[in-house]
Design a protein around this motif. Structure first.
Motif, PDB file in Angstrom:
ATOM      1  N   GLY A  28     -75.284 -27.876 108.370  1.00  9.48           N
ATOM      2  CA  GLY A  28     -74.202 -27.655 109.327  1.00  9.48           C
ATOM      3  C   GLY A  28     -73.022 -26.874 108.812  1.00  9.48           C
ATOM      4  O   GLY A  28     -72.017 -26.726 109.526  1.00  9.48           O
ATOM      5  N   TYR A  29     -73.079 -26.355 107.594  1.00  6.59           N
ATOM      6  CA  TYR A  29     -71.990 -25.531 107.077  1.00  6.59           C
ATOM      7  C   TYR A  29     -72.084 -24.115 107.667  1.00  6.59           C
ATOM      8  O   TYR A  29     -73.181 -23.560 107.791  1.00  6.59           O
ATOM      9  CB  TYR A  29     -72.051 -25.439 105.550  1.00  6.59           C
ATOM     10  N   ARG A  30     -70.944 -23.564 108.033  1.00  4.78           N
ATOM     11  CA  ARG A  30     -70.930 -22.170 108.483  1.00  4.78           C
ATOM     12  C   ARG A  30     -71.247 -21.298 107.271  1.00  4.78           C
ATOM     13  O   ARG A  30     -70.452 -21.211 106.342  1.00  4.78           O
ATOM     14  CB  ARG A  30     -69.562 -21.819 109.068  1.00  4.78           C
ATOM     15  N   THR A  31     -72.402 -20.662 107.314  1.00 11.72           N
ATOM     16  CA  THR A  31     -72.942 -20.003 106.123  1.00 11.72           C
ATOM     17  C   THR A  31     -73.271 -18.548 106.427  1.00 11.72           C
ATOM     18  O   THR A  31     -73.798 -18.222 107.489  1.00 11.72           O
ATOM     19  CB  THR A  31     -74.227 -20.724 105.649  1.00 11.72           C
ATOM     20  N   VAL A  32     -72.972 -17.680 105.472  1.00  6.89           N
ATOM     21  CA  VAL A  32     -73.356 -16.281 105.563  1.00  6.89           C
ATOM     22  C   VAL A  32     -74.143 -15.914 104.308  1.00  6.89           C
ATOM     23  O   VAL A  32     -73.809 -16.343 103.196  1.00  6.89           O
ATOM     24  CB  VAL A  32     -72.117 -15.359 105.731  1.00  6.89           C
ATOM     25  N   LEU A  33     -75.204 -15.132 104.495  1.00  8.19           N
ATOM     26  CA  LEU A  33     -76.014 -14.630 103.378  1.00  8.19           C
ATOM     27  C   LEU A  33     -75.740 -13.144 103.236  1.00  8.19           C
ATOM     28  O   LEU A  33     -75.962 -12.366 104.170  1.00  8.19           O
ATOM     29  CB  LEU A  33     -77.495 -14.876 103.643  1.00  8.19           C
ATOM     30  N   ILE A  34     -75.262 -12.751 102.068  1.00  6.13           N
ATOM     31  CA  ILE A  34     -74.848 -11.368 101.816  1.00  6.13           C
ATOM     32  C   ILE A  34     -75.846 -10.710 100.868  1.00  6.13           C
ATOM     33  O   ILE A  34     -76.141 -11.240  99.796  1.00  6.13           O
ATOM     34  CB  ILE A  34     -73.441 -11.332 101.189  1.00  6.13           C
ATOM     35  N   GLY A  35     -76.356  -9.537 101.254  1.00  4.59           N
ATOM     36  CA  GLY A  35     -77.245  -8.793 100.372  1.00  4.59           C
ATOM     37  C   GLY A  35     -78.482  -8.298 101.092  1.00  4.59           C
ATOM     38  O   GLY A  35     -78.890  -8.842 102.125  1.00  4.59           O
ATOM     39  N   GLY A  36     -79.083  -7.253 100.543  1.00  4.81           N
ATOM     40  CA  GLY A  36     -80.302  -6.693 101.112  1.00  4.81           C
ATOM     41  C   GLY A  36     -81.537  -7.271 100.458  1.00  4.81           C
ATOM     42  O   GLY A  36     -81.526  -7.658  99.287  1.00  4.81           O
ATOM     43  N   LEU A  37     -82.623  -7.347 101.222  1.00  6.19           N
ATOM     44  CA  LEU A  37     -83.885  -7.875 100.710  1.00  6.19           C
ATOM     45  C   LEU A  37     -84.583  -6.858  99.814  1.00  6.19           C
ATOM     46  O   LEU A  37     -84.524  -5.655 100.065  1.00  6.19           O
ATOM     47  CB  LEU A  37     -84.823  -8.235 101.859  1.00  6.19           C
ATOM     48  N   ASP A  38     -85.246  -7.359  98.776  1.00  7.35           N
ATOM     49  CA  ASP A  38     -86.088  -6.534  97.918  1.00  7.35           C
ATOM     50  C   ASP A  38     -87.505  -7.088  98.032  1.00  7.35           C
ATOM     51  O   ASP A  38     -87.806  -8.157  97.496  1.00  7.35           O
ATOM     52  CB  ASP A  38     -85.607  -6.586  96.466  1.00  7.35           C
ATOM     53  N   VAL A  39     -88.357  -6.372  98.763  1.00 10.49           N
ATOM     54  CA  VAL A  39     -89.720  -6.876  98.995  1.00 10.49           C
ATOM     55  C   VAL A  39     -90.756  -5.945  98.383  1.00 10.49           C
ATOM     56  O   VAL A  39     -91.869  -5.798  98.883  1.00 10.49           O
ATOM     57  CB  VAL A  39     -89.983  -7.073 100.506  1.00 10.49           C
TER      58      VAL A  39
END
Length: 402
Positions: A28-39
């Protein structure tokens, strides 16, 4: 993005960063994920041990991950050092400690893809596919500057941005690094014989040569050897490399074929003097780097995330904010001993193979012989390796509701 203020910001979209963002959003935390994926496929896999499996179950992503992973039901160790005290092969079965498998092996890129699918489907998680270029902390919290000029504010920043962590450098957290006279060749293989869900590790004088099952008649290889030999192997064509691998494996899985990209990984390590600074917590390779031995690296990274989550939740119950000194000191206490012990174990095993000293060979051989023949000792060691009893974060205990 219309909202630039969050409870928690996770920087780094690898497996550890993705899992951290999912864990905090789940709570329930307001969360942001920063960064581009490396696949990009690089020939590397990870053996997810039991605690990591339970962690991914708690995040709701395990069914998707399991669909592209292979179980590790048996582990074999073969001494191929040429030592005078060469013990017979040692075998360990998960059933001896009540498990179906010690863990599950999956390609790194497949794991990241499954976690990314879950992140994109999460309504409570914001994705910011820009790279972080700056970090600052003050009494009001932390600020992260992005490459597109945007600024994100958060009470806690989780640095999951890898061994060369920019956030760690900005925060002034010092590191200790070391290297070994070895490199690891990594590759995905197809082979004629069944692996029967068994991983096989040959201990050679230059390091471990480890075959780990993948779905079907496929396995991943981590071949740790001298830097010169690793460079030579990396220049071979597919047919010549496959033949060299088959010979080193003593034709254990029959004829080999290269079935994926290769990697060449210098053997090195990194540790930090602390796991946090003001409003910042380090996880994964931002906090510790291991050589690819013993399946410790990513499993420890997941334990970092689960332990940080516990510290934040418990700190909140005590009235502390996610990025408070009290919360992050709790996190430090929960991780320091675990990481130090695992670092010492991996480093010690690797160095014993390299020494060639008769007393060291004798002790290593005696240890394997004891594990093979003393059932209670063998089961204690196996449980500690995959089911440690002390200090295990709650999400790794199968407790998905807390």
């Amino acid at each position: 993005m219309t909202e630039n203020i969050y409870d928690i910001a996770v920087v780094g979209a690898g497996a550890v960063g993705l899992s951290a963002a999912l864990a905090f959003a789940r709570d329930g935390y307001r969360t942001v994920l920063i960064g581009g994926l490396d696949v990009r496929r690089d020939g590397r896999t990870v053996a997810l041990l039991n605690g990591s499996v339970r962690f991914l179950e708690a995040l709701g992503v395990w069914p998707a991950v399991a669909s592209v992973a292979a179980p590790l039901e048996t582990m074999r160790i073969i001494d191929d050092t040429g030592s005078l005290f060469r013990p017979p092969p040692a075998g360990f079965r998960a059933g001896e400690i009540g498990l179906d498998a010690f863990g599950w092996n999956i390609e790194n890129v497949a794991l990241v893809e499954k976690l990314a699918e879950a992140a994109r489907a999460s309504e409570s998680l914001t994705l910011a596919p820009e790279f972080a270029t700056g970090f600052a902390a003050d009494d009001a919290g932390a600020s992260i500057m992005l490459a597109d000029g945007a600024v994100i504010r958060a009470g806690l920043v989780v640095a999951a941005d890898g061994r060369n962590s920019r956030l760690r450098q900005i925060a002034g957290i010092s590191t200790q690094t070391w290297s070994y006279p070895q490199s690891a060749v990594t590759v995905i293989l197809a082979h004629d014989r069944e692996h029967w869900e068994a991983s096989t590790e040959f201990h050679t004088r230059h390091g471990p040569f480890t075959l780990v099952p993948l779905p079907g008649r496929r396995s991943s290889l981590v071949w740790v050897t001298s830097k010169d030999d690793a460079e030579r192997l990396s220049t071979l064509d597919d047919a010549a490399l496959a033949l060299a691998i088959e010979r080193q494996a003593q034709s254990h899985l029959g004829a080999m074929r290269i079935d994926g990209p290769r990697g060449l990984v210098p053997m090195s390590g990194l540790s930090v003097n602390r796991y946090w600074s003001r409003n910042l917590a380090l996880v994964g390779e931002a906090a510790h780097v291991f050589p690819p031995i013993g399946a410790q690296g990513l499993n420890l990274g997941f334990r970092d995330v689960a332990a940080l989550r516990d510290a934040v939740v418990d700190g909140g119950d005590a009235g502390h904010s996610p990025g408070s000194d009290e919360t992050l000191t709790r996190y430090q206490r929960g991780r320091d001993l675990d990481v130090r012990l695992r670092t010492a174990a991996v480093d010690g095993l690797n160095r014993t193979l390299l020494t060639g000293m008769i007393p060291t060979d004798f002790l290593r051989g005696a240890g394997l012989l004891a594990l093979s023949n003393i059932g209670p000792l063998r089961r204690i060691v196996m449980r500690e390796g995959v089911l440690p009893r002390v200090g295990v974060p709650r999400l790794m205990q199968g407790v998905s509701s807390v």
